[in-house]
Design a protein around this motif. Structure first.
Motif, PDB file in Angstrom:
ATOM      1  N   PHE A  85       0.815  -1.213   0.000  1.00 28.05           N
ATOM      2  CA  PHE A  85       0.000   0.000   0.000  1.00 28.05           C
ATOM      3  C   PHE A  85       0.847   1.260   0.000  1.00 28.05           C
ATOM      4  CE2 PHE A  85      -2.134  -3.203   2.779  1.00 28.05           C
ATOM      5  CZ  PHE A  85      -3.011  -3.673   1.813  1.00 28.05           C
ATOM      6  N   GLY A  86       2.150   1.103  -0.019  1.00 34.40           N
ATOM      7  CA  GLY A  86       3.069   2.227   0.085  1.00 34.40           C
ATOM      8  C   GLY A  86       3.856   2.114   1.377  1.00 34.40           C
ATOM      9  N   ASP A  87       4.779   3.035   1.566  1.00 30.63           N
ATOM     10  CA  ASP A  87       5.607   3.006   2.762  1.00 30.63           C
ATOM     11  C   ASP A  87       4.792   3.396   3.989  1.00 30.63           C
ATOM     12  OD1 ASP A  87       7.754   2.242   1.278  1.00 30.63           O
ATOM     13  OD2 ASP A  87       8.723   4.206   1.275  1.00 30.63           O
ATOM     14  N   ALA A  88       5.017   2.674   5.078  1.00 35.64           N
ATOM     15  CA  ALA A  88       4.358   2.959   6.349  1.00 35.64           C
ATOM     16  C   ALA A  88       5.381   3.560   7.304  1.00 35.64           C
ATOM     17  CB  ALA A  88       3.778   1.683   6.943  1.00 35.64           C
ATOM     18  N   LEU A  89       4.920   4.463   8.133  1.00 35.52           N
ATOM     19  CA  LEU A  89       5.763   5.054   9.154  1.00 35.52           C
ATOM     20  C   LEU A  89       5.746   4.138  10.376  1.00 35.52           C
ATOM     21  CD1 LEU A  89       7.396   7.445  10.378  1.00 35.52           C
ATOM     22  CD2 LEU A  89       5.184   8.402  11.092  1.00 35.52           C
ATOM     23  N   ALA A  90       6.912   3.618  10.754  1.00 33.48           N
ATOM     24  CA  ALA A  90       7.049   2.776  11.938  1.00 33.48           C
ATOM     25  C   ALA A  90       7.825   3.562  12.985  1.00 33.48           C
ATOM     26  CB  ALA A  90       7.782   1.484  11.590  1.00 33.48           C
ATOM     27  N   VAL A  91       7.237   3.685  14.170  1.00 36.10           N
ATOM     28  CA  VAL A  91       7.876   4.398  15.270  1.00 36.10           C
ATOM     29  C   VAL A  91       8.138   3.395  16.382  1.00 36.10           C
ATOM     30  CG1 VAL A  91       7.656   6.268  16.959  1.00 36.10           C
ATOM     31  CG2 VAL A  91       6.710   6.550  14.659  1.00 36.10           C
ATOM     32  N   PHE A  92       9.355   3.444  16.913  1.00 38.17           N
ATOM     33  CA  PHE A  92       9.793   2.499  17.937  1.00 38.17           C
ATOM     34  C   PHE A  92      10.257   3.237  19.185  1.00 38.17           C
ATOM     35  CE2 PHE A  92      10.621   0.764  13.754  1.00 38.17           C
ATOM     36  CZ  PHE A  92      10.119  -0.523  13.837  1.00 38.17           C
ATOM     37  N   SER A  93      10.057   2.605  20.326  1.00 35.56           N
ATOM     38  CA  SER A  93      10.658   3.045  21.584  1.00 35.56           C
ATOM     39  C   SER A  93      11.606   1.937  22.007  1.00 35.56           C
ATOM     40  CB  SER A  93       9.585   3.249  22.656  1.00 35.56           C
ATOM     41  OG  SER A  93       9.065   1.991  23.082  1.00 35.56           O
ATOM     42  N   ASP A  94      12.245   2.112  23.135  1.00 35.36           N
ATOM     43  CA  ASP A  94      13.097   1.047  23.660  1.00 35.36           C
ATOM     44  C   ASP A  94      12.269  -0.185  24.034  1.00 35.36           C
ATOM     45  OD1 ASP A  94      15.225   2.786  23.336  1.00 35.36           O
ATOM     46  OD2 ASP A  94      15.115   3.495  25.413  1.00 35.36           O
ATOM     47  N   VAL A 131       5.711   1.438  18.677  1.00 34.15           N
ATOM     48  CA  VAL A 131       4.718   2.342  19.246  1.00 34.15           C
ATOM     49  C   VAL A 131       3.610   2.623  18.246  1.00 34.15           C
ATOM     50  CG1 VAL A 131       4.360   4.674  20.163  1.00 34.15           C
ATOM     51  CG2 VAL A 131       6.453   3.441  20.697  1.00 34.15           C
ATOM     52  N   SER A 132       3.973   2.684  16.971  1.00 37.75           N
ATOM     53  CA  SER A 132       3.002   3.044  15.945  1.00 37.75           C
ATOM     54  C   SER A 132       3.449   2.491  14.600  1.00 37.75           C
ATOM     55  CB  SER A 132       2.895   4.574  15.855  1.00 37.75           C
ATOM     56  OG  SER A 132       2.036   4.976  14.817  1.00 37.75           O
TER      57      SER A 132
END
Length: 175
Positions: free
Chosen positions: A12-21, A25-26
């Motif tokens: 579907f296209g690039d997804a934004l992946a957000v990580f914490s330690d 997260v998202s």
């Protein structure tokens, strides 16, 4: 706590992946054609109360799992990826954690998820949790359907839900 982000490719296209330690997260499949647009990062920054750092490669493990999933492997992301649930709490969090248990290539109604989550009659709240999930695709909200067996929505992209359901159904039929 520090946060970092990367872009992960999907059909579907690039997804934004957000990580914490603590974990992911998202995972945001944006409505935008270009997920690098500033409002995506601004939105997640506002919700986290911190600005994630650009960290190319931090999404590589997730990208490999997604590649396998989109090739038809029955990946259960909650068993492979650590989730940091900080962006969702209360019943929506319980509902989404329950959605994680819906078996690959199967579906469950919003009402059935509500019962399993310990809140019979909260089908609409399950629908809201699915709509607001911070974990598109990797929490399989696409497997949650209406009581009448119809597909329902998937944000503004019901074609994505159909794609995911068909992908899993077709791969399961080949096994």
């Amino acid at each position: 706590m520090s946060f970092r982000y990367d872009f992960v490719p999907t059909p579907f296209g690039d997804a934004l992946a957000v990580f914490s330690d603590a974990g992911i997260v998202s995972f945001d499949l944006s409505e935008a054609d270009d997920p690098s647009v500033p409002w995506l990062l601004e939105n997640v920054s506002r919700r986290l109360g911190a600005v994630p750092e650009d960290a190319p490669g931090s999404g590589d493990e997730l990208a490999h799992l997604l590649d396998a999933y989109f090739e038809g492997e029955p990946i259960r992301f909650d068993e492979q990826v650590r989730f940091d649930w900080r962006l969702i709490d209360g019943f929506p969090r319980v509902a989404l954690q329950t959605v994680c248990t819906v078996p690959w290539a199967e579906t469950m109604s919003y009402g059935e998820v509500a019962v399993l989550a310990g809140h019979p009659g909260a089908a609409r709240a399950v629908g809201t949790a699915c709509r607001l999930t911070p974990f598109s695709v990797i929490v399989p909200v696409h497997r949650v359907i209406r009581a009448d067996g119809s597909m329902g929505h998937y944000g503004a992209h019901p074609e994505r839900k159909r794609y995911l359901l068909d992908l899993e159904r077709d791969a399961a039929a080949e096994r």
